[in-house]
Scaffold this active site. Sequence first.
Site, PDB file in Angstrom:
ATOM      1  N   SER A 188       0.858  -1.188   0.000  1.00 51.21           N
ATOM      2  CA  SER A 188       0.000   0.000   0.000  1.00 51.21           C
ATOM      3  C   SER A 188       0.892   1.235   0.000  1.00 51.21           C
ATOM      4  CB  SER A 188      -0.941  -0.031   1.206  1.00 51.21           C
ATOM      5  OG  SER A 188      -1.841   1.054   1.167  1.00 51.21           O
ATOM      6  N   HIS A 215      -2.709  -1.316  -3.294  1.00 52.73           N
ATOM      7  CA  HIS A 215      -3.809  -0.371  -3.081  1.00 52.73           C
ATOM      8  C   HIS A 215      -3.632   0.837  -4.003  1.00 52.73           C
ATOM      9  CE1 HIS A 215      -4.226  -1.949   1.340  1.00 52.73           C
ATOM     10  NE2 HIS A 215      -4.610  -2.827   0.435  1.00 52.73           N
ATOM     11  N   ASP A 311      -4.005  -4.693   6.395  1.00 54.47           N
ATOM     12  CA  ASP A 311      -4.430  -5.556   5.309  1.00 54.47           C
ATOM     13  C   ASP A 311      -3.336  -6.578   5.007  1.00 54.47           C
ATOM     14  OD1 ASP A 311      -5.984  -6.546   3.209  1.00 54.47           O
ATOM     15  OD2 ASP A 311      -5.094  -5.181   1.751  1.00 54.47           O
TER      16      ASP A 311
END
Length: 370
Positions: A188, A215, A311
Amino acid sequence: MTFENTRDSFDTQSRDASGKVVRVMVVDDSLTARTVLGKVVDRTDDLSLVGTASSAEQAIGLLDTVVVDVILLDLEMPGMGGLAGLPHILEKSGGAKVLVVSSLTAEGAQETISALSMGASDVVQKPEPGQFNAEYRADLAKRIRALAGAPVSASFEQAADESARKVDEPELRKAPNKSVDCIAIGGSTGGIHSLVQFLGKLPKSIVTPIVVTQHLPNAFIPIFASQVETASNRPTRIAEDGMELKRGEILVAPGDGHVSFVRDGARAVVKITHEAVASGCCPSVDPMLATLGEVLEGRVIGVVLSGMGRDGQNGAKTLVENGGIMVAECEETSAVWGMPRGIAEAGLASEIAAPVDLAHWITRRTAVAV
């Protein structure tokens, strides 16, 4: 040369519970954007606006006089421009993190992804007329704090999630000695720069299929896939239903769904899903890791790179329970040590290192199986 310098206001800022004030610079040729972004900083107690500039050249000069933690950078400006100026800004800022300000649309995606590949840490929506609301301010402040290593929220149960506090040395899990049928990578904030470094050190002799979940807004994914192909020197496709893992190729998760895998006879094939996940991310790293672990019976190495939040932790647990291997980027090279930290603190990682060293570690692990 004239700079808009608000350094004198630094000492008047109140501090959050950690006592840390995050020093912010705004670089944008639009007076409106500078004003809006500057107001977000000025109206947030633990952020301090130490300077603004209307060009990359001005920003580089201003860095001689101020100390900065986070720089909000527009890429499309007269003169040198933000993208060309980025390497100089990173070099001169003494370790400051760069948050690119973008429209988050296909227009300008090439420059934004290039900036993230070069070392910018994150991208945030460029403020539009009427967008200066509480939700926008909260999101921007959260991203700035995360990049600076400050607590995201004093009231949130994981307030110290992205903090700079040191943790005990995580204990490494013994990696099972088994063949590897896939390398699955998640990241991310700061993850694109780490991914480029990782892929650049993964030799072409490693033909194990690779799957990447990063992401990003959906409009950025085609450009991102192209960047991945260039960085890896491997054919790269955006994952779609029914695709299967192919040796020497990379699949990239789309920006509007999770890349998951199901068994179709002897094949592991893609199934794009849209279920809600614990992290709230879409695409999420969790379904990728969990389903690959199950379908390939653990013959997977999962890699979690720089990113905010947790995540990937749930999916990594499932992967490891199925006999897979997890590795994570170290704190020292992560723009935000959130996602890899979750893997490390949960005791799921068999190696914690810089991206280039993770590539070397995986090369040694997979050499026999290839």
